[in-house]
Design an enzyme around this catalytic site. Structure first.
Site, PDB file in Angstrom:
ATOM      1  N   GLY A 173       0.764  -1.139   0.197  1.00  0.00           N
ATOM      2  CA  GLY A 173       0.142  -0.023   0.057  1.00  0.00           C
ATOM      3  C   GLY A 173       0.853   1.027  -0.046  1.00  0.00           C
ATOM      4  N   ASP A 193      -4.092   1.575   7.682  1.00  0.00           N
ATOM      5  CA  ASP A 193      -4.661   1.074   8.730  1.00  0.00           C
ATOM      6  C   ASP A 193      -3.648  -0.610   8.861  1.00  0.00           C
ATOM      7  OD1 ASP A 193      -6.127  -0.576  10.796  1.00  0.00           O
ATOM      8  OD2 ASP A 193      -7.553  -1.261   9.364  1.00  0.00           O
TER       9      ASP A 193
END
Ligand SMILES: C[S@@+](CC[C@H](N)C(=O)[O-])C[C@H]1O[C@@H](n2cnc3c(N)ncnc32)[C@H](O)[C@@H]1O
Length: 316
Positions: A173, A193
């Site tokens: 990510g 997250d």
């Protein structure tokens, strides 16, 4: 990488994170112009709270199930709701979870951040979900395609397009930020997250990621989840991170807010004392609303008041 979110799905930290995510999505939708939702650590999308993993940990019993079971507090005056009622943001989150369960005919189903987002996004918005573990990524693909199949009744048909257009990548990510930002829409909500398996490594990666996002798109709304174990250390890290935010082109300082819910005293050694969200560029009135919904959420998770809730901000 050993992290499996299935052990923690629906726990109090997920409820805090997902209610905040939903409130951010609703706030961004106040303007007609579409935006990009970029979820850098997406997980598997949907969770089964009756699975052996979830059952072993029982974490959801003190998270989503607690919120669904307890009587909501008496509405604070001026909240616009009558009698005992959850503040609007918690009621919205519970309604999304319950409609997802009804749709599946499964009261143990729990939507992770990608499905919560897809249930709230509009046709003019776009969603990108990045997950590094191939098995979790494959499960996410399946969960999103199931959502598209259920969509005619679960979400208005017009909204189905955002589900069908959702992009899912099996990748890192952090490394994909440069591909997706800045978006054509020039509006973005970035949810970060990470699993914090290597807490120091994740913290360093996060500091770089937040800077990169805000350099590429200074107006991006960045929502970063973090665990609270040693509260003093966590606060020092958040202070360091916020003190290094870049100066935006049109204001003296970059605005941010921090929302935390702790269910144990700050120095207890239980593992996870609390859940925190840092929101950079928070939408208008989010801080005021948090001061309404956070005490209600905290009271449900920590009725004996061993921990605390916090909503602090730096305005731009
Ligand atoms: C806390 S879970 C995500 C939960 C999800 N956001 C939700 O709320 O439903 C973290 C996920 O990040 C994944 N992950 C770990 N490192 C990653 C990375 N560098 N890039 C993308 N995903 C990563 C893990 O495999 C795990 O599924």
């Amino acid at each position: 990488m050993k992290y499996r979110h299935a052990f923690h799905a629906g726990n109090f930290a997920d409820a805090h994170k997902h209610a905040t995510l939903l409130a951010l999505l609703r706030a961004l939708a106040r303007k007609d112009k579409g935006f990009l939702l970029l979820d850098t650590h997406a997980g598997r999308g949907g969770y089964d709270l009756s699975s052996s993993e979830a059952h072993r940990s029982h974490e959801a019993d003190e998270g989503i199930e607690r919120l669904l079971d307890v009587t909501p507090p008496a509405a604070p005056s001026g909240d616009g709701s009558a009698g005992a009622a959850w503040p609007a943001e918690i009621a919205d989150y519970l309604a999304v979870v319950q409609s997802f369960r009804r749709e599946r005919h499964d009261r143990a189903a729990y939507p992770g951040s990608p499905l919560i987002s897809l249930l709230a996004l509009r046709p003019q918005d776009r969603a990108v979900f990045i997950e590094t573990q191939p098995a979790e990524h494959a499960a996410l693909r399946e969960a999103v395609s199931q959502l598209a199949r259920y969509a005619p009744t679960g979400i208005a048909a017009a909204r189905r397009s955002v589900v069908e257009r959702a992009t899912m990548e099996c990748a890192d990510g952090y490394a994909r930020l440069s591909t997706w930002l800045p978006p054509l829409e020039r509006r973005a909500l970035v949810l970060i997250d990470p699993p914090y398996e290597d807490a120091a490594g994740d913290q360093r990666a996060l500091e770089r990621a937040v800077l990169e996002i805000l350099t590429r798109l200074p107006s991006a709304v960045v929502a970063l989840w973090y665990p609270i174990k040693e509260a003093r250390e966590t606060t020092a890290w958040i202070d360091r991170l916020t003190s290094r935010l870049p100066k935006p082109p049109d204001a003296a300082v970059m605005p941010w807010l921090v929302s935390e819910v702790c269910v144990h005293p700050p120095d207890s050694r239980v593992g996870l004392n609390g859940s925190g969200m840092l929101v950079v560029n928070p939408p208008w009135q989010l801080a005021e609303r948090m001061r309404v919904w956070m005490p209600a959420m905290h009271h449900a998770f920590d009725p004996l008041g061993r921990g605390r809730w916090t909503a602090r901000e730096r305005a731009g």
